[in-house]
Design an enzyme around this catalytic site. Structure first.
Site, PDB file in Angstrom:
ATOM      1  N   LYS A  61      23.062  30.683  96.222  1.00 16.49           N
ATOM      2  CA  LYS A  61      24.508  30.589  96.434  1.00 16.49           C
ATOM      3  C   LYS A  61      24.753  29.643  97.612  1.00 16.49           C
ATOM      4  CE  LYS A  61      28.448  33.801  97.049  1.00 16.49           C
ATOM      5  NZ  LYS A  61      28.846  35.226  97.079  1.00 16.49           N
ATOM      6  N   SER A 136      32.423  36.665  93.794  1.00 18.07           N
ATOM      7  CA  SER A 136      32.399  35.321  94.318  1.00 18.07           C
ATOM      8  C   SER A 136      31.122  34.553  94.006  1.00 18.07           C
ATOM      9  CB  SER A 136      32.589  35.358  95.840  1.00 18.07           C
ATOM     10  OG  SER A 136      31.488  36.023  96.450  1.00 18.07           O
ATOM     11  N   SER A 160      30.589  41.175  94.542  1.00 19.78           N
ATOM     12  CA  SER A 160      30.448  39.762  94.178  1.00 19.78           C
ATOM     13  C   SER A 160      29.159  39.366  93.478  1.00 19.78           C
ATOM     14  CB  SER A 160      30.604  38.880  95.408  1.00 19.78           C
ATOM     15  OG  SER A 160      31.955  38.649  95.657  1.00 19.78           O
TER      16      SER A 160
HETATM   17  N1  GLN Z   1      36.534  40.319  95.420  1.00 17.36           N
HETATM   18  C1  GLN Z   1      36.153  40.945  96.667  1.00 17.36           C
HETATM   19  C2  GLN Z   1      36.833  40.231  97.815  1.00 17.36           C
HETATM   20  O1  GLN Z   1      37.460  39.246  97.585  1.00 17.36           O
HETATM   21  C3  GLN Z   1      34.667  40.945  96.839  1.00 17.36           C
HETATM   22  C4  GLN Z   1      34.080  39.691  97.370  1.00 17.36           C
HETATM   23  C5  GLN Z   1      32.597  39.775  97.656  1.00 17.36           C
HETATM   24  O2  GLN Z   1      31.921  40.747  97.314  1.00 17.36           O
HETATM   25  N2  GLN Z   1      32.089  38.767  98.350  1.00 17.36           N
HETATM   26  O3  GLN Z   1      36.776  40.639  98.939  1.00 17.36           O
END
Ligand code: GLN
Length: 470
Positions: A61, A136, A160
Site C-alpha cells: 500500500k 482504504s 480498510s
Molecule cells: N472507512 C474508515 C475510515 O474512513 C476506515 C478506514 C481505515 O480502516 N483506514 O475511517
C-alpha cells in the site's frame, strides 16, 4: 497461490507479474508506482531466494515507506515525498525474498472506505468495473483479486483491509494490534492502526504473518511475542470450538441472498463439529460504535498529520507569512474529505470540548471493548457477514448513515480495531456476480485460533474465484 510461484525463477516471475500489474492498472487503476527490476527493493530480494516468500510477487500500500521510492499515501501534499528509509515490514519482506512489484492505490491518507479519494483516481472492482473496490486499501485488494500479485500489504484502522477484501473476493487479515510493526508506515489513527495482508487463501495469510510478525523496538506499540509457524500449525478441526453469531448484525441486513448463504455456512460449520450460539450486544451501545470511532480516529489523525503543513513536511505553496504558507499548502494539498476530518478532529481536541467529545468517545470505546471481552468468555470467535451488501456502484449516493444497516452491519468490523483483536475476512459466495464474504474475530493475541477458524470457514464455503471481468 504462493505454491504457484514457489521455486520459480525470480526474473521470470518479476517479468510476468510486471506485465500483469500493468494489465491490472489499465483495467482497474490500482497502481500508484511500479518498481523497476534494477531498484534495490528487487535487487536486494534476489539475495534472499531461500526465504519463505522467495520469488513471490507482492504489492505494498502506498502508505508504506520505501527507501528511494516515492510514497504518497495518495495525497497530493506528499506528491514529492521520497523516504530515506524502509519501513520495518519492507526489510522483512525483502529478507524473505518477496518481489515488491508496485505501490498500490489507497484512499487519501487511508481515510475512507471507497477508494474514490485517491490522488490517482478511483479503483475499479475486478468483478465489475462499474463498482468500487472498497477502501482504504482498495488497490491492494484489486491487485490480489486480479491475480497480478499473490499478496498485498494493507492497513486497517476501521475495516480498510477486511471490507475491500469482502468486495473483491479475497482473504483480508489483520492480526492482533502490535503483532506487526508499524514503524515506517504513514499513520492514520495510532490507537487503531493495524498492518495486515490480502491473499487468495488463509494459508498464504498465515505464511505472510510468520514473515511480518515480531517485536520491533522502533514501534512503541509492538508486542513482545515471537512469531509462530502459523501455517504449519493451521488446524481446521471445529470440534470443541464455539462460534458466536452476532445477532445484531444479522438482524440489520436486508440482502436475502447474503443471509441465505451465511445461514448455509453456519449449518455446515455445525455439521463439521462447531457449537453455534447467537449472541447480542446491547443495541444502543453498539450504535455508538461508528460515531465514537469517527471521533477518536479524526482526533488522532488531526494530531498525527499536523506536520503536513508545507513547512516541516509536504509540498509547499507560497504565502506572505508562515501561517499563510500553511493554509495555502494544506488547502491545495489535502482533499475535501481530509480537510473536513481535520476540522472535526481539531474541534474534538479543543480543551473545552475534550470531555464531551474525545474523552467521551474513549469511554464508549472501553464499554464496547468490555462487552466484547465478555462475549469471548463464552465463544471462541465472533462471526457475521463482513458487509451487508456487495460492492456499491461507483456513482452511488452515500448510504443512509443513520440506518441500522449502516450503523451496525456496515461497520461492525470496527470492533476489531477498538479491541485490537485478530479479524479475518473470508470469501463466501456471490450475489449478482459480485463477491460476498464473512468475517471472524477472536480475542486479542489468539492469531492462530483466528486463522484456524478462518481455515475451517474457507473449507466450508468452498469459494472459487470467477473469471468474470478479470
Ligand atoms: N472507512 C474508515 C475510515 O474512513 C476506515 C478506514 C481505515 O480502516 N483506514 O475511517
Amino acid at each position: 497461490m504462493f505454491e504457484h510461484y514457489k521455486n520459480g525463477d525470480p526474473k521470470t516471475n518479476y517479468e510476468k507479474a510486471n506485465q500483469s500489474c500493468h494489465d491490472s492498472q489499465d483495467k482497474y487503476n490500482d497502481v500508484v508506482t511500479f518498481v523497476d527490476y534494477d531498484h534495490p527493493l528487487i535487487q536486494e530480494a534476489l539475495h534472499h531466494q531461500d526465504g519463505p516468500l522467495a520469488a513471490i510477487p507482492i504489492a505494498l500500500k502506498d502508505n508504506v515507506n520505501t527507501k528511494d521510492l516515492k510514497t504518497t499515501a495518495c495525497c497530493h501534499i506528499l506528491d514529492n515525498y521520497i523516504p530515506q528509509y524502509n519501513a520495518t515490514i519492507v526489510e522483512k519482506l525483502i529478507n524473505a525474498g518477496a518481489l515488491i512489484m508496485v505501490k498500490s492505490s489507497m484512499d487519501e491518507l487511508a481515510m475512507g472506505g471507497t477508494n474514490l479519494t485517491a490522488s490517482t483516481g478511483p479503483v475499479a472492482n475486478p468483478y465489475d468495473r462499474t463498482r468500487i473496490s472498497g477502501g482504504s486499501s482498495g488497490g491492494s485488494a484489486a491487485l490480489v483479486a486480479s491475480g497480478a500479485v499473490a499478496m498485498a500489504i494493507g492497513t486497517d484502522t476501521g475495516d480498510s483491509i477486511r471490507k475491500p477484501a469482502a468486495y473483491c473476493g479475497v482473504v483480508g487479515f489483520k492480526p492482533t494490534y502490535g503483532r506487526i510493526s508499524r514503524y515506517g508506515i504513514i499513520p492514520y489513527s495510532s490507537s487503531l492502526d493495524h498492518v495486515g495482508v490480502f491473499t487468495t487463501s488463509v494459508k498464504d495469510a498465515a505464511i505472510s504473518l510468520e514473515v511480518l510478525a515480531g517485536r520491533d523496538d522502533r514501534d512503541m506499540t509492538s508486542i513482545n511475542e515471537k512469531p509462530e509457524p502459523y501455517a504449519d500449525l493451521l488446524n481446521s478441526d471445529l470440534h470443541g470450538k464455539t462460534i458466536g453469531i452476532i445477532g445484531n448484525v444479522i438482524d440489520s441486513i436486508d440482502n436475502e441472498n447474503i443471509l441465505d448463504q451465511f445461514n448455509a455456512l453456519v449449518d455446515k460449520l455445525k455439521a463439521n463439529g462447531a457449537t453455534i450460539q447467537t449472541v447480542y450486544y446491547d443495541e444502543a451501545l453498539l450504535k455508538t460504535l461508528l460515531p465514537s470511532y469517527y471521533l477518536i480516529a479524526n482526533c488522532e489523525a488531526s494530531a498525527n498529520h499536523s506536520n503536513l503543513d508545507g513547512l516541516r513536511f509536504g509540498v509547499r505553496m507560497d504565502g506572505d507569512d508562515p501561517t499563510n504558507v500553511m493554509i495555502n499548502s494544506r488547502t491545495h494539498g489535502l482533499g475535501p474529505l481530509i480537510r473536513k476530518r481535520f476540522v472535526i478532529g481539531s474541534y474534538g481536541l479543543f480543551e473545552a470540548n475534550q470531555e464531551k467529545l474525545f474523552k467521551k468517545a474513549q469511554r464508549i470505546r472501553r464499554l464496547l471493548v468490555n462487552a466484547t471481552m465478555d462475549l469471548f468468555k463464552h465463544v471462541d470467535g465472533l462471526l457475521a457477514p463482513a458487509a451487508p451488501t456487495i460492492a456499491p456502484k461507483m456513482d452511488t449516493d452515500s448510504a443512509d448513515q443513520l440506518s441500522d444497516q449502516y450503523l451496525i452491519a456496515d461497520n461492525w468490523l470496527i470492533l476489531g480495531n477498538f479491541t485490537g483483536s485478530p479479524s479475518i475476512t473470508v470469501p463466501l459466495g456471490y450475489d449478482h456476480g459480485c463477491p460476498i464474504a464473512t468475517n471472524i474475530m477472536t480475542k486479542p493475541f489468539s492469531d492462530q485460533l483466528c486463522l484456524d477458524l478462518a481455515s475451517a470457514i474457507e473449507q466450508a464455503s468452498g469459494f472459487e474465484p470467477m473469471k468474470g471481468d478479470r
